[in-house]
Design a protein around this motif. Structure first.
Motif, PDB file in Angstrom:
ATOM      1  N   MET A   1       2.700   6.695  -5.271  1.00 37.66           N
ATOM      2  CA  MET A   1       2.984   5.317  -5.669  1.00 37.66           C
ATOM      3  C   MET A   1       1.701   4.522  -5.640  1.00 37.66           C
ATOM      4  O   MET A   1       0.925   4.595  -4.682  1.00 37.66           O
ATOM      5  CB  MET A   1       4.009   4.678  -4.732  1.00 37.66           C
ATOM      6  CG  MET A   1       5.393   5.190  -5.009  1.00 37.66           C
ATOM      7  SD  MET A   1       6.621   4.297  -4.074  1.00 37.66           S
ATOM      8  CE  MET A   1       6.695   2.747  -4.960  1.00 37.66           C
TER       9      MET A   1
ATOM     10  N   CYS B   1       8.267   1.587 -10.836  1.00 38.68           N
ATOM     11  CA  CYS B   1       9.557   1.583 -10.148  1.00 38.68           C
ATOM     12  C   CYS B   1       9.799   0.308  -9.328  1.00 38.68           C
ATOM     13  O   CYS B   1      10.775   0.209  -8.608  1.00 38.68           O
ATOM     14  CB  CYS B   1       9.712   2.820  -9.267  1.00 38.68           C
ATOM     15  SG  CYS B   1       8.493   2.895  -7.959  1.00 38.68           S
TER      16      CYS B   1
ATOM     17  N   LEU C   1      13.142   6.801  -8.271  1.00 39.23           N
ATOM     18  CA  LEU C   1      12.775   6.414  -6.899  1.00 39.23           C
ATOM     19  C   LEU C   1      14.001   6.576  -6.022  1.00 39.23           C
ATOM     20  O   LEU C   1      14.986   5.852  -6.180  1.00 39.23           O
ATOM     21  CB  LEU C   1      12.303   4.947  -6.870  1.00 39.23           C
ATOM     22  CG  LEU C   1      12.226   4.271  -5.484  1.00 39.23           C
ATOM     23  CD1 LEU C   1      11.195   4.952  -4.595  1.00 39.23           C
ATOM     24  CD2 LEU C   1      11.861   2.794  -5.616  1.00 39.23           C
TER      25      LEU C   1
ATOM     26  N   ARG D   1      11.064   9.759  -2.619  1.00 43.14           N
ATOM     27  CA  ARG D   1       9.922   9.100  -1.982  1.00 43.14           C
ATOM     28  C   ARG D   1       9.939   9.438  -0.499  1.00 43.14           C
ATOM     29  O   ARG D   1      10.971   9.290   0.167  1.00 43.14           O
ATOM     30  CB  ARG D   1      10.009   7.587  -2.171  1.00 43.14           C
ATOM     31  CG  ARG D   1       8.884   6.882  -1.426  1.00 43.14           C
ATOM     32  CD  ARG D   1       8.794   5.443  -1.749  1.00 43.14           C
ATOM     33  NE  ARG D   1       9.810   4.666  -1.042  1.00 43.14           N
ATOM     34  CZ  ARG D   1       9.936   3.353  -1.164  1.00 43.14           C
ATOM     35  NH1 ARG D   1       9.150   2.699  -1.997  1.00 43.14           N
ATOM     36  NH2 ARG D   1      10.851   2.699  -0.500  1.00 43.14           N
TER      37      ARG D   1
ATOM     38  N   THR E   1       5.439  -2.275  -8.185  1.00 38.82           N
ATOM     39  CA  THR E   1       4.946  -3.648  -8.381  1.00 38.82           C
ATOM     40  C   THR E   1       5.328  -4.590  -7.239  1.00 38.82           C
ATOM     41  O   THR E   1       4.624  -5.570  -6.998  1.00 38.82           O
ATOM     42  CB  THR E   1       5.468  -4.233  -9.705  1.00 38.82           C
ATOM     43  OG1 THR E   1       6.859  -3.946  -9.801  1.00 38.82           O
ATOM     44  CG2 THR E   1       4.726  -3.660 -10.882  1.00 38.82           C
ATOM     45  N   ASN E   2       6.427  -4.310  -6.541  1.00 37.95           N
ATOM     46  CA  ASN E   2       6.826  -5.228  -5.463  1.00 37.95           C
ATOM     47  C   ASN E   2       5.683  -5.354  -4.450  1.00 37.95           C
ATOM     48  O   ASN E   2       5.311  -6.443  -4.030  1.00 37.95           O
ATOM     49  CB  ASN E   2       8.076  -4.733  -4.733  1.00 37.95           C
ATOM     50  CG  ASN E   2       9.220  -4.454  -5.676  1.00 37.95           C
ATOM     51  OD1 ASN E   2       9.205  -4.898  -6.804  1.00 37.95           O
ATOM     52  ND2 ASN E   2      10.215  -3.712  -5.223  1.00 37.95           N
ATOM     53  N   ASP E   3       5.155  -4.198  -4.070  1.00 41.04           N
ATOM     54  CA  ASP E   3       4.051  -4.227  -3.108  1.00 41.04           C
ATOM     55  C   ASP E   3       2.722  -4.500  -3.784  1.00 41.04           C
ATOM     56  O   ASP E   3       1.866  -5.169  -3.209  1.00 41.04           O
ATOM     57  CB  ASP E   3       3.991  -2.902  -2.335  1.00 41.04           C
ATOM     58  CG  ASP E   3       4.966  -2.919  -1.179  1.00 41.04           C
ATOM     59  OD1 ASP E   3       4.997  -3.925  -0.457  1.00 41.04           O
ATOM     60  OD2 ASP E   3       5.717  -1.943  -1.013  1.00 41.04           O
TER      61      ASP E   3
HETATM   62  C1  PEP Z   1       7.552  -1.375  -4.722  1.00 44.12           C
HETATM   63  O1  PEP Z   1       6.800  -1.730  -3.817  1.00 44.12           O
HETATM   64  O2  PEP Z   1       7.475  -1.810  -5.895  1.00 44.12           O
HETATM   65  C2  PEP Z   1       8.622  -0.400  -4.447  1.00 44.12           C
HETATM   66  C3  PEP Z   1       9.381   0.080  -5.408  1.00 44.12           C
HETATM   67  O3  PEP Z   1       8.809  -0.056  -3.148  1.00 44.12           O
HETATM   68  P1  PEP Z   1       9.699  -0.906  -2.093  1.00 44.12           P
HETATM   69  O4  PEP Z   1      10.263  -2.090  -2.831  1.00 44.12           O
HETATM   70  O5  PEP Z   1      10.724   0.013  -1.577  1.00 44.12           O
HETATM   71  O6  PEP Z   1       8.652  -1.275  -1.102  1.00 44.12           O
END
Ligand code: PEP
Ligand code: MG
Length: 581
Positions: free
Chosen positions: A435, A508, A299, A337, A459-461
């Motif tokens: 993603m 990621c 990423l 990305r 996973t964060n989002d």
């Molecule tokens: C995510 O959402 O997991 C991600 C890797 O993207 P970001 O944290 O940059 O939104």
């Protein structure tokens, strides 16, 4: 008797030492008028304090260890930019002149005005900027009153101390680490707060959200903090202390042993190759990426090239920045990305629609790019041109709809033709992946897998959107749970969809680099992990000590748990089955 209080585990590790309470919320400032003749003097005091703070921040920036992720420097840069903004460099001077008041009072009036503007905004991202303004102004006020100097100038006062504070700025944490601080407890904050992120990056044990910590603790209390469970032990008895000292030593030896893994590949005990990639943001990240011998960049967050500046970088600037990364990776894959701007990463120069009520649900990431060709096309041209020089992959963020994929393909096709007509090289077979970070995309991952060359789970989002929890909202982040049954099932679904379609699936988000989840994810079939560089060897150690085929059944049984807490308990049992550390 040992007393224990609980907070939110923010950064793993054990610290044993004496408490040092940082008695400094927002500094109290009394209204003070001055004589007209002293106005210039006050302006000079203010300017000197601003300069001193800039100098300190630059010093702090230089002290950040090379292997630290670039986001730490980003936090400090934001504060430096604020110091140069007219709201802090000019407005207080005007107030001193108009009100005949001290520099402190002028700063306080300006801070109150700025905070009330921020308070009227609903946007969570801007709320974190509000905290940044408070942090920056508080530091200048402390310089003016001489309070800041007393902590840092008294050499040794912070050595081996565990800091107890309302909140801490990124600069505080870096600076305090240099003064020998061994751990942090803050009353506010959550697992994604700045203080938590920085402590993790610097590998300093930290617990955040310990309500009223300053009431329970007094200076020089002998305490232990366990950053894994979020527990603070006050006045531990001798047996407890012996236990924790032993644990601490074991962890230290464990971390030291990890560096010997750098040259080793990630292969499970039953000979399954696992691909470990790095997440990167800046060219400066490349040294530590190469040192850690990863399989590539999983990423590359391109938006960092666009942030903290007034204008947007043109195609050529983007091309050169990408070339730096691609050259540094020397033939290994670099997953670029496309722009993920909007919501928590807005740009001054871009319109996101008329004051969206929910920016995270609005014109963000691929939605913004598709609606702003002037932004998207130069970026795709730069990526395609760079693809002629290395092993490049395109990754589209925040897909929710298969039409978005078709639209991107159309634009890429068009740009390829354009480049051919101009006689410019590109990789005609450049892989394009997406993603999966929105539940809609996870549920229909089989559809996306039909059209794309690879998937990567953000996973964060995905957690934020599945659980309807703003990832930076402190009020609700106690609900942010990777172990929620819905999240685990969606992850499994995406991996299965990729496997069925015969395309690679990576992860990621932060979860990929959290060693707690490595075995679970291996058991669910994940074979590609992309993470912050400083967690790679720890994850590799777990991979190399696991029998992947024996993880499949327990991982599936974890999917059947009714509660996130039960799932976490089972995950911990799975991790303990063969003693790793
Ligand atoms: C995510 O959402 O997991 C991600 C890797 O993207 P970001 O944290 O940059 O939104
Ligand atoms: Mg994301």
């Amino acid at each position: 008797m040992t007393l224990s209080i609980k907070g939110i585990a923010a950064s793993r590790g054990i610290a044993i030492g004496h408490a040092y309470k940082l008695e400094r919320g927002r500094p109290e400032v009394a209204e003070a008028c001055i004589h007209k003749n002293d106005i210039n003097n006050e302006i000079l005091r203010l300017k000197l304090a601003l300069e001193k703070e800039k100098k300190q921040l630059r010093n702090i920036r230089n002290k950040i260890p090379a292997a630290t992720p670039s986001n730490i420097a980003e936090f400090i840069d934001t504060h430096l930019l604020m110091l140069n903004d007219s709201a802090l460099s000019e407005a207080p001077i005007r107030i001193i002149k108009e009100n005949c008041c001290t520099a402190e009072w002028a700063l306080k009036l300006q801070l109150d005005a700025l905070v009330s503007i921020f308070d009227e905004m609903d946007d969570q991202y801007l709320k974190t900027r509000r905290d940044d303004v408070i942090h920056v102004v508080s530091r200048i006020l402390r310089l003016l009153t001489g309070e800041e100097a007393s902590v840092y100038d008294d050499t040794g006062i912070l050595n081996n101390k565990i800091i107890i504070a309302d909140d801490l700025t990124p600069a505080d944490i870096v600076l305090m680490q240099h003064h020998g601080v061994i751990g942090f407890i803050t009353e506010s904050g959550g697992p994604l707060s700045h203080a938590a992120i920085i402590s993790r990056s610097l590998k300093l044990p930290a617990i955040v959200g310990v309500h009223q910590a300053k009431k329970y603790l007094i200076n020089n209390d002998h305490i232990i903090i366990d950053g894994e469970s979020g527990t603070v032990l006050i006045a531990p008895d001798i047996n407890t202390e012996i236990f924790y000292r032993h644990e601490q030593k074991r962890l230290q030896q464990y971390y030291a042993s990890l560096s010997s893994l750098k040259k080793e590949p990630a292969v499970s005990l039953d000979n399954i190759n696992i691909h470990l990639f790095a997440n990167a943001e800046l060219t400066e990240d490349m040294n530590s990426v190469n040192e850690n011998n990863v399989d590539g960049i999983g990423l590359y967050r391109t938006e960092f090239l666009f942030m903290n500046r007034e204008n947007t970088p043109d195609e050529e600037e983007q091309y050169q920045a990408l070339l730096n990364i691609i050259t540094a990776m020397n033939g290994k894959p670099v997953t670029i990305r496309t722009l993920d701007l909007g919501a928590d990463k807005p740009l001054k120069s871009i319109q996101y629609g008329e004051n969206p009520a929910n920016p995270a649900l609005g014109l963000r990431a691929i939605r913004l790019c598709l609606s702003t060709p002037d932004l998207f096309r130069p970026q795709l041209r730069a990526i395609l041109r760079a693809s002629a020089k290395g092993n490049v992959r395109i990754m589209i963020p925040m897909l929710s709809n298969i039409q978005e994929v078709s639209q991107v393909f159309e634009i890429i096709k068009d740009i390829k033709q354009e480049l051919s007509q101009e006689g410019l090289d590109y990789d005609d077979r450049i892989p394009v992946g997406g993603m999966i970070e929105v539940p809609a995309a996870a549920i229909s991952a089989y559809l996306f897998a039909k059209h794309l060359d690879f998937l990567s789970i953000g996973t964060n989002d995905l957690i934020q959107y599945t659980l309807a929890i703003d990832r930076i909202d402190e009020e609700v982040n106690y609900l942010y749970s990777p172990c929620h049954p819905s999240v685990l099932r969606l992850i499994h679904q995406v991996i299965k969809a990729g496997n069925r379609a015969g395309i690679p699936v990576a992860m990621c988000g932060e979860m990929a680099g959290d060693p707690i989840y490595t075995r679970l994810l291996l058991g669910l079939g994940l074979r590609e992990f992309s993470m912050q560089i400083n967690t790679v060897q720890e994850v590799k150690n777990i991979v190399n000590n696991s029998l992947v085929h024996r993880l499949v059944r327990p991982a599936r049984s974890i999917l059947m748990c009714d509660h996130a807490e039960d799932a976490l308990e089972k995950i911990k049992n799975l991790n303990n089955q063969i003693h790793l550390q």
